[in-house]
Design an enzyme around this catalytic site. Structure first.
Site, PDB file in Angstrom:
ATOM      1  N   GLU A 213     -29.873  57.468  26.666  1.00  0.00           N
ATOM      2  CA  GLU A 213     -28.432  57.180  26.618  1.00  0.00           C
ATOM      3  C   GLU A 213     -28.119  55.991  25.706  1.00  0.00           C
ATOM      4  OE1 GLU A 213     -28.037  58.496  31.287  1.00  0.00           O
ATOM      5  OE2 GLU A 213     -27.249  56.546  30.639  1.00  0.00           O
TER       6      GLU A 213
ATOM      7  N   ARG B 294     -39.639  50.255  48.696  1.00  0.00           N
ATOM      8  CA  ARG B 294     -39.960  50.373  47.260  1.00  0.00           C
ATOM      9  C   ARG B 294     -41.476  50.358  47.047  1.00  0.00           C
ATOM     10  NH1 ARG B 294     -36.348  46.203  44.213  1.00  0.00           N
ATOM     11  NH2 ARG B 294     -37.601  46.796  42.409  1.00  0.00           N
TER      12      ARG B 294
ATOM     13  N   TYR C 132     -37.774  46.151  50.303  1.00  0.00           N
ATOM     14  CA  TYR C 132     -38.959  46.025  49.444  1.00  0.00           C
ATOM     15  C   TYR C 132     -40.127  46.852  49.966  1.00  0.00           C
ATOM     16  CZ  TYR C 132     -36.611  42.852  46.400  1.00  0.00           C
ATOM     17  OH  TYR C 132     -35.734  42.352  45.474  1.00  0.00           O
TER      18      TYR C 132
ATOM     19  N   HIS D 243     -38.859  39.205  35.503  1.00  0.00           N
ATOM     20  CA  HIS D 243     -38.222  39.223  36.826  1.00  0.00           C
ATOM     21  C   HIS D 243     -39.241  39.194  37.947  1.00  0.00           C
ATOM     22  CE1 HIS D 243     -34.540  41.297  34.751  1.00  0.00           C
ATOM     23  NE2 HIS D 243     -34.620  40.017  34.491  1.00  0.00           N
TER      24      HIS D 243
END
Ligand code: BV8
Ligand code: ZN
Length: 260
Positions: free
Chosen positions: A221, A72, A69, A121
């Site tokens: 996509e 990140r 983390y 989340h």
């Protein structure tokens, strides 16, 4: 339909909609420089978030999960919202009813000015105690942190953890309730930048469709959600989302161009 016809139809669906629910994933932050989970940059030391973003990984080796983390967070230091984030904030301001359900934990939607952001989340911007109710900005929890360390709660000295939802953990009740409200009342669900594989978030688009909402997908996509989309815009969200705005809304996207 050609790409232009798809875009025209999508713009019409947005203009007709009075209650918009948006579901975003890591793809909307890609053009801000944040790696997606399943894209090329999604691995850390060869490991995927699926291995590290779990309570088991934290029990087994909390210091490694904190290094994941911390890395990140370092990657978010020079990151700013992009035109796609900003387009959603402008769209929200022009609708009575608007919900932004995001799977992202980077906080960029709020930074772009979105108000009704439901962080399904959780958020990487906050740390919370793994035992008591204490929570604080993650930058404070990481003050003086060095690799190998596990920040401890100042109240009960249990390990602190990032305030995100790990795989195998249930989503926060308030977020689930707001998602239920959005799915029930929206007449349009706009899905942008998600591979549509993580549950229960990915199912929200299917539930909204089943209740009669129109679905627009923005993703370069194809995904499982493409099958139920009225329109799939095969382009990057920082380009496609501003294109969905009406003239007046677009002027608010770049206010300085109004005076030019
Ligand atoms: C739970 C926080 C109850 C941490 C994350 C059925 C029902 C319930 C659960 C499950 C189920 N089946 C399986 C499960 C378990 C699991 C799950 O879904 N596993 C999957 C992988 C099979 N779900 C859970 O554990 C959830 N908990 O339901 O609790 C329960 C518990 C146990 C057992 C049963 C029930 C909790 C899930 C939350 C996990 N935490 N994040 C952290 O970030 O560290 S999930 C993580 O993945 C991020 O939040 C991320 O957003 C999310 C989803 O990924 P995407 O956002 O879609 O990103 P991805 O890289 O995959 O795709 C990017 C897309 O963008 C691509 O399509 C790409 O084409 C596109 N793109 C690229 N560039 C652009 C672009 N699009 C637009 N513009 C561009 N420029
Ligand atoms: Zn504590």
């Amino acid at each position: 339909m050609t790409g232009a016809e798809q875009r025209e139809h999508a713009r019409w669906l947005v203009s007709e909609s009075r209650a918009i629910a948006v579901l975003t994933g890591a793809g909307v932050s890609a053009e801000s420089g944040v790696p997606t989970f399943r894209g090329a940059g999604g691995l850390w030391r060869g490991r995927s978030a699926m291995d590290l973003a779990t309570p088991e990984a934290f029990r087994r080796d909390p210091s490694e999960v904190w290094e994941f983390y911390h890395a990140r967070l370092m990657g978010l230091r020079d990151v700013a919202p992009n035109e796609g984030h900003r387009a959603l904030a402008v769209l929200e301001a022009s609708r009575e009813r608007f919900w932004l359900l995001t799977q992202n934990v980077d906080g960029l939607h709020r930074q772009a000015g979105s108000a009704n952001v439901i962080e399904l989340h959780g958020t990487i911007r906050t740390a919370r105690c793994s035992r008591c109710a204490r929570s604080l900005p993650i930058s404070e929890a990481l003050r003086g942190w060095t690799p190998g360390a596990v920040p401890a709660c100042e109240t009960c000295s249990a390990p602190m953890r990032p305030d995100v939802v790990w795989f195998g953990e249930t989503l926060p009740e308030p977020a689930l309730r707001q998602a239920e409200e959005a799915i029930t009342h929206c007449d349009l669900m706009l899905v942008a930048g998600t591979s549509g594989v993580v549950q229960p978030a990915a199912a929200f688009a299917f539930h909204a469709r089943a209740r009669g909402a129109r679905v627009i997908e923005v993703n370069p996509e194809e995904t499982p959600i493409s099958a139920i989309a009225d329109v799939s815009l095969r382009g990057p969200s920082a380009h496609e989302l501003p294109e969905l705005l009406g003239e007046q809304e677009r002027a608010r996207l770049n206010p300085h161009t109004e005076d030019d």
